[in-house]
Design a protein around this motif. Structure first.
Motif, mmCIF file in Angstrom:
data_model
loop_
_atom_site.group_PDB
_atom_site.id
_atom_site.type_symbol
_atom_site.label_atom_id
_atom_site.label_comp_id
_atom_site.label_asym_id
_atom_site.label_seq_id
_atom_site.Cartn_x
_atom_site.Cartn_y
_atom_site.Cartn_z
ATOM 1 N N VAL A 404 -26.668 1.649 -6.063
ATOM 2 C CA VAL A 404 -27.280 2.802 -5.422
ATOM 3 C C VAL A 404 -28.030 2.307 -4.189
ATOM 4 O O VAL A 404 -28.898 1.435 -4.309
ATOM 5 C CB VAL A 404 -28.251 3.524 -6.375
ATOM 6 C CG1 VAL A 404 -28.917 4.695 -5.672
ATOM 7 C CG2 VAL A 404 -27.519 3.998 -7.622
ATOM 8 N N VAL A 408 -31.406 6.110 -1.182
ATOM 9 C CA VAL A 408 -31.175 7.247 -2.076
ATOM 10 C C VAL A 408 -32.344 7.355 -3.049
ATOM 11 O O VAL A 408 -32.714 6.373 -3.698
ATOM 12 C CB VAL A 408 -29.847 7.090 -2.847
ATOM 13 C CG1 VAL A 408 -29.696 8.195 -3.895
ATOM 14 C CG2 VAL A 408 -28.674 7.120 -1.871
ATOM 15 N N LEU A 410 -34.374 9.880 -6.122
ATOM 16 C CA LEU A 410 -34.202 10.925 -7.131
ATOM 17 C C LEU A 410 -35.403 11.856 -7.070
ATOM 18 O O LEU A 410 -36.550 11.422 -7.197
ATOM 19 C CB LEU A 410 -34.077 10.318 -8.525
ATOM 20 C CG LEU A 410 -33.945 11.304 -9.689
ATOM 21 C CD1 LEU A 410 -32.646 12.092 -9.576
ATOM 22 C CD2 LEU A 410 -34.015 10.567 -11.020
ATOM 23 N N LEU A 428 -30.332 14.212 -6.216
ATOM 24 C CA LEU A 428 -30.288 12.991 -5.426
ATOM 25 C C LEU A 428 -30.426 13.360 -3.962
ATOM 26 O O LEU A 428 -29.916 14.397 -3.515
ATOM 27 C CB LEU A 428 -28.959 12.263 -5.657
ATOM 28 C CG LEU A 428 -28.696 11.791 -7.083
ATOM 29 C CD1 LEU A 428 -27.251 11.341 -7.228
ATOM 30 C CD2 LEU A 428 -29.647 10.671 -7.469
ATOM 31 N N GLN A 437 -28.051 16.071 0.036
ATOM 32 C CA GLN A 437 -28.713 16.308 -1.239
ATOM 33 C C GLN A 437 -27.683 16.819 -2.236
ATOM 34 O O GLN A 437 -26.768 17.558 -1.862
ATOM 35 C CB GLN A 437 -29.838 17.344 -1.092
ATOM 36 C CG GLN A 437 -30.955 16.889 -0.165
ATOM 37 C CD GLN A 437 -32.107 17.858 -0.135
ATOM 38 O OE1 GLN A 437 -32.367 18.560 -1.104
ATOM 39 N NE2 GLN A 437 -32.824 17.903 0.983
ATOM 40 N N THR A 440 -28.063 16.956 -9.792
ATOM 41 C CA THR A 440 -27.475 16.077 -10.794
ATOM 42 C C THR A 440 -28.082 16.398 -12.164
ATOM 43 O O THR A 440 -28.869 17.337 -12.302
ATOM 44 C CB THR A 440 -27.709 14.603 -10.406
ATOM 45 O OG1 THR A 440 -26.995 13.763 -11.316
ATOM 46 C CG2 THR A 440 -29.175 14.248 -10.418
ATOM 47 N N THR A 445 -28.003 10.632 -13.927
ATOM 48 C CA THR A 445 -29.200 9.870 -13.592
ATOM 49 C C THR A 445 -29.238 8.545 -14.353
ATOM 50 O O THR A 445 -29.539 7.485 -13.782
ATOM 51 C CB THR A 445 -30.457 10.688 -13.924
ATOM 52 O OG1 THR A 445 -30.429 11.913 -13.205
ATOM 53 C CG2 THR A 445 -31.711 9.911 -13.547
ATOM 54 N N MET A 491 -23.872 8.106 -1.615
ATOM 55 C CA MET A 491 -24.998 8.041 -2.540
ATOM 56 C C MET A 491 -24.806 6.971 -3.601
ATOM 57 O O MET A 491 -25.748 6.606 -4.304
ATOM 58 C CB MET A 491 -25.203 9.408 -3.203
ATOM 59 C CG MET A 491 -25.653 10.490 -2.223
ATOM 60 S SD MET A 491 -25.879 12.063 -3.041
ATOM 61 C CE MET A 491 -26.728 12.984 -1.770
#
Length: 498
Positions: A404, A408, A410, A428, A437, A440, A445, A491
């Motif tokens: 990742v 990026v 969360l 995300l 964006q 999720t 996750t 992402m």
């Protein structure tokens, strides 16, 4: 009159401008950031106050950037390396006894690697009248946007289709070994050639309509800022009007690019498309593409409603929408939009790559703020699509390791609930580039938390299945499309692309 700038005159003018300090850095140094920004907004008075000393660079700023009439003696001193009568013969200046005005737009333009000069026609404000039919547009928001969206990777050959004043071809000389610039307008090619000579760069020029001047040739890269203004099939100004109806000019370029791209070649252009009642814009632009042979990334930057669109382009040409001429043009334009059920006009960037596989199309809406330049993101999208194509076999995808990117994050959004907080959105967010964006869930996750470049995707999914009491096959089937989508948007990255 078609201007002509000889090699010898351009060499002397280049030396003169350099000696005066009339370059991108020199102008900012004289004006200061505040006055320079004000001048860019069309507010000249701060620039006048900063250039009251009469030095050569101050005189050139007042003459060419502010657009003020200057004493001929000061202009002669500022352009001491060239004969003023010769400069007037080219159309660069207009001498009237003791005073001199600019005849053409001559302005510095720079990037992180240096500075150039670009020659174009004066805009309506500086000329004091509406622009002519064969007006050669200078550096504007559209050309700068295309420059920032252009992929700057080394290539052998590059075509600037519809070069205008030559600014795209000029910048292309930094990363392309050979550059070709075409245009239908003889005046455009004359001023573009002056731009190239003035900067001491070699660019092949050819005159003709659309792809005709390069028929049978292939290029590693093509850039194009076409006359993309949409509306009735007429030509009021060659820099914006194609003579084709609606968005047919943009469609023509998109359809024609695959035939001039070398294998793996990339084409990039600004384009406009109609938003018609009951029609999805993405379906409209995708229909311009062949079923196979290209990857295509359409990025919509703006959508204008018809009345705003017409008023904007009338003012751009120096026409008052309240005048008899402006009212007549606006009425015909808006009638055409109404007749064809046009509710909006989209504008944005198109990136194409020649391939030997089925066409891959992505249509993105990017009307929010984002980190410029967009060129690296275009290259990243192409890289990621190519990687996914090479890993289309699920076994290869499952064997890959992912990371990742650090850009990026969360985000969790919660609302008050009876027992504390209740999560309503988990998404995300790429904090770089286009700022994508994507919502999720908890399983995705958890998967991304394990993407550290150590374990292959297959192992991560097996652990995820075991931890949640799910079958491995079900998790794999659900996860692979999600992983592919996240990779496409940058992402989640394969380790070799990180």
């Amino acid at each position: 009159m078609i201007p002509h700038f000889s090699d010898e005159f351009c060499a002397r003018l280049r030396d003169t401008l350099s000696a005066a300090g009339y370059d991108a850095d020199g102008v900012v140094a004289v004006l200061g950031d505040s006055a320079h920004a004000a001048l860019g907004r069309g507010e000249p008075e701060p620039a006048r106050r900063a250039t009251a000393g009469g030095s050569p660079v101050e005189t050139l700023i007042r003459l060419f950037l502010v657009g003020d009439e200057q004493p001929t003696a000061l202009v002669r001193r500022a352009l001491s390396g060239v004969d003023l009568d010769e400069a007037a013969a080219t159309g660069l200046v207009r001498v009237s006894g003791d005073t001199t005005r600019a005849g053409l737009d001559l302005r510095p333009f720079g990037d992180d690697l240096g500075s150039w000069w670009v020659v174009a026609d004066l805009d309506a404000d500086q000329a004091g009248a509406p622009v002519g039919t064969d007006h050669v547009l200078g550096i504007g928001h559209a050309s700068l946007s295309l420059a920032r969206a252009t992929l700057r990777r080394p290539v052998g050959t590059l075509l600037d289709l519809g070069t205008g004043c030559g600014v795209q071809a000029l910048q292309a000389t930094r990363h392309a070994a050979r550059v070709t610039a075409t245009d239908l307008s003889a005046r455009c090619l004359a001023l573009a050639s002056a731009t190239f000579r003035l900067n001491g760069v070699e660019v092949e020029t050819a005159r003709g309509s659309w792809f005709e001047p390069v028929a049978g040739r292939r290029f590693d890269q093509v850039v194009c800022n076409p006359p993309f203004v949409v509306g009735p099939p007429r030509v009021d100004y060659v820099y914006r009007d194609s003579g084709l109806a609606g968005d047919d000019a943009s469609a023509l370029v998109v359809r024609g690019l695959p035939d001039v791209l070398a294998p793996g070649g990339v084409g990039q252009l600004l384009a406009s498309w109609l938003h018609r009642r009951g029609e999805d814009w993405a379906d409209r632009v995708a229909a311009w593409l062949p079923d196979e042979g290209v990857d295509a990334w359409f990025v919509q930057r703006d959508v204008a409603e018809p009345a705003l669109y017409v008023g904007t382009w009338l003012r751009d040409a120096g026409i008052d929408p309240r005048s008899a001429e402006g009212s007549a043009q606006a009425a015909a334009w808006l009638d055409w939009f109404a007749e064809h059920e046009v509710e909006g006009i989209g504008f944005g960037f198109v990136t194409l790559r020649s391939t030997d596989t089925d066409t891959e199309v992505a249509c993105e809406d990017l009307r929010h703020a984002f980190d410029d330049p967009l060129g690296p993101e275009a290259g990243g999208w192409l890289d990621r699509v190519a990687w996914l194509r090479a890993h289309a076999d699920p076994k290869r995808l499952l064997a890959a390791t992912f990371v990742v990117p650090p850009t990026v994050v969360l985000e969790r959004v919660s609302e008050p609930a009876a027992d504390g907080w209740r999560e309503v959105v988990r998404r995300l967010h790429r904090t770089d580039g286009p700022g994508w964006q994507q919502e999720t869930d908890e399983l995705v996750t958890a998967l991304l938390a394990g993407c550290r470049g150590h374990l292959p995707l297959a192992d991560l999914l097996a652990l995820l299945a075991a931890a949640n009491g799910l079958t491995a096959d079900a998790v794999v089937a659900a996860a692979l499309p999600v992983v592919a989508d996240l990779v496409t948007r940058g992402m989640l990255l394969p380790e070799e692309l990180a």
